[in-house]
Design an enzyme around this catalytic site. Sequence first.
Site, PDB file in Angstrom:
ATOM      1  N   ARG A 199     -12.303   5.859   9.239  1.00  0.00           N
ATOM      2  CA  ARG A 199     -11.818   4.481   9.260  1.00  0.00           C
ATOM      3  C   ARG A 199     -12.846   3.534   8.657  1.00  0.00           C
ATOM      4  O   ARG A 199     -12.489   2.578   7.947  1.00  0.00           O
ATOM      5  CB  ARG A 199     -11.493   4.071  10.695  1.00  0.00           C
ATOM      6  N   HIS A 230      -7.915  -5.516  -0.648  1.00  0.00           N
ATOM      7  CA  HIS A 230      -6.622  -4.871  -0.464  1.00  0.00           C
ATOM      8  C   HIS A 230      -5.888  -5.405   0.764  1.00  0.00           C
ATOM      9  O   HIS A 230      -4.669  -5.571   0.755  1.00  0.00           O
ATOM     10  CB  HIS A 230      -6.833  -3.357  -0.340  1.00  0.00           C
ATOM     11  N   ASP A 231      -6.629  -5.705   1.813  1.00  0.00           N
ATOM     12  CA  ASP A 231      -6.020  -6.168   3.062  1.00  0.00           C
ATOM     13  C   ASP A 231      -5.462  -7.581   2.989  1.00  0.00           C
ATOM     14  O   ASP A 231      -4.916  -8.073   3.987  1.00  0.00           O
ATOM     15  CB  ASP A 231      -7.034  -6.087   4.207  1.00  0.00           C
ATOM     16  N   ASP A 252      -8.732  -6.742  -5.045  1.00  0.00           N
ATOM     17  CA  ASP A 252      -8.454  -5.400  -4.540  1.00  0.00           C
ATOM     18  C   ASP A 252      -9.243  -4.366  -5.352  1.00  0.00           C
ATOM     19  O   ASP A 252      -9.064  -4.240  -6.561  1.00  0.00           O
ATOM     20  CB  ASP A 252      -6.953  -5.113  -4.657  1.00  0.00           C
ATOM     21  N   SER A 278       0.838  -1.194   0.000  1.00  0.00           N
ATOM     22  CA  SER A 278       0.000   0.000   0.000  1.00  0.00           C
ATOM     23  C   SER A 278       0.881   1.255   0.000  1.00  0.00           C
ATOM     24  O   SER A 278       1.677   1.445  -0.910  1.00  0.00           O
ATOM     25  CB  SER A 278      -0.960  -0.046   1.189  1.00  0.00           C
TER      26      SER A 278
END
Length: 343
Positions: A203, A321-322, A292, A135
């Site tokens: 968040r 993405h994680d 992603d 990232s």
Amino acid sequence: MSEKLQIWSQEEPFPLEYGGTLPSLRLAYHTWGTLNDAGDNVILITHALTGSSDVTEWWDPTLGPGNPLDSEEYCIICINNLGSPYGSTSPLTYSQENRDPTTFPLITIRDTVHAHKLLLDDLGVTALRSVIGGSMGGMLSLEWALLYPEYVQSIVSIGSSARHSAWCIGISAMQRDAIKDDPDWNGGHYAKNQPVNGLALARKIAMVSYRSSASFQKRFGREFQRAEENYYTVESYLDYQGNKLVNRFDANCYIALTEIMDTHDVGRNRDGHIAALKQINVPSLIIGVSSDILYPPQEQKELAEYIPNSKYYEINSENGHDAFLIDFDQVNEALEQFKQAWW
């Protein structure tokens, strides 16, 4: 070398790419393993947006004896990014030094690389065996290869891109707006009572972009946490993630870091991003994630297409993405293959 948090500083002003200076420089960092006499057995790990220099907190299955980041074979170093609340110069350190946190200047990815190089020089590091990051960390690894091509011997960029897309900038802007629309933000002039609702909402926005529709459906479906309140399990998860970040992060730092990421463009002042990628002359592993949506695989494939000596590896996962923080078996497999070929 110590595995505990360490602080390095210099009192001289630090000039910035977009103009202006930081009045002084402070960098927090962790190390694992021992620097050899030649100073060239170092692997530098670069962390993501809300990460810290303590790699054990977010990449522990990849670090240590027997893992790709073997601290018995290499000296592993991770340095906290500028703008982060975990010890390096940031709006939070400005507040702690009785400076106005809202005067913290716009910093770029390149500024952070130059700052980190000063620390590595002071530690006696003469070369980097590899720079590895996901990232935001992947952005840093690309800039390391371009800014210090004789110093960096290889890079690994995971879930990143040559330049921050309009999609990513838009998501960053929504997160900043969520913080700034919270009355407790007070133009950035808050003390201990930071804008918790705005930071938590930022968040939540980020967490949706970090995962995928399939992962949310599989994990939460349409289940209720409290049916009598029409409160879904996915809402409970996002509330938990928002509150968790509020307890460990700073709102002004979050704004600063998302702005830093938005500056990312390897092509700036280098005749465009394609020309810049062609200048990277070190072995490069580019890792994408099949699901992603924040940095879709086509952006990593573009990196691999134009970086001359590169290899593309795709993590097959529903985790979005994680995945690079979840699917450690695939991450380790990719790193191990690259390690055997180039380290």
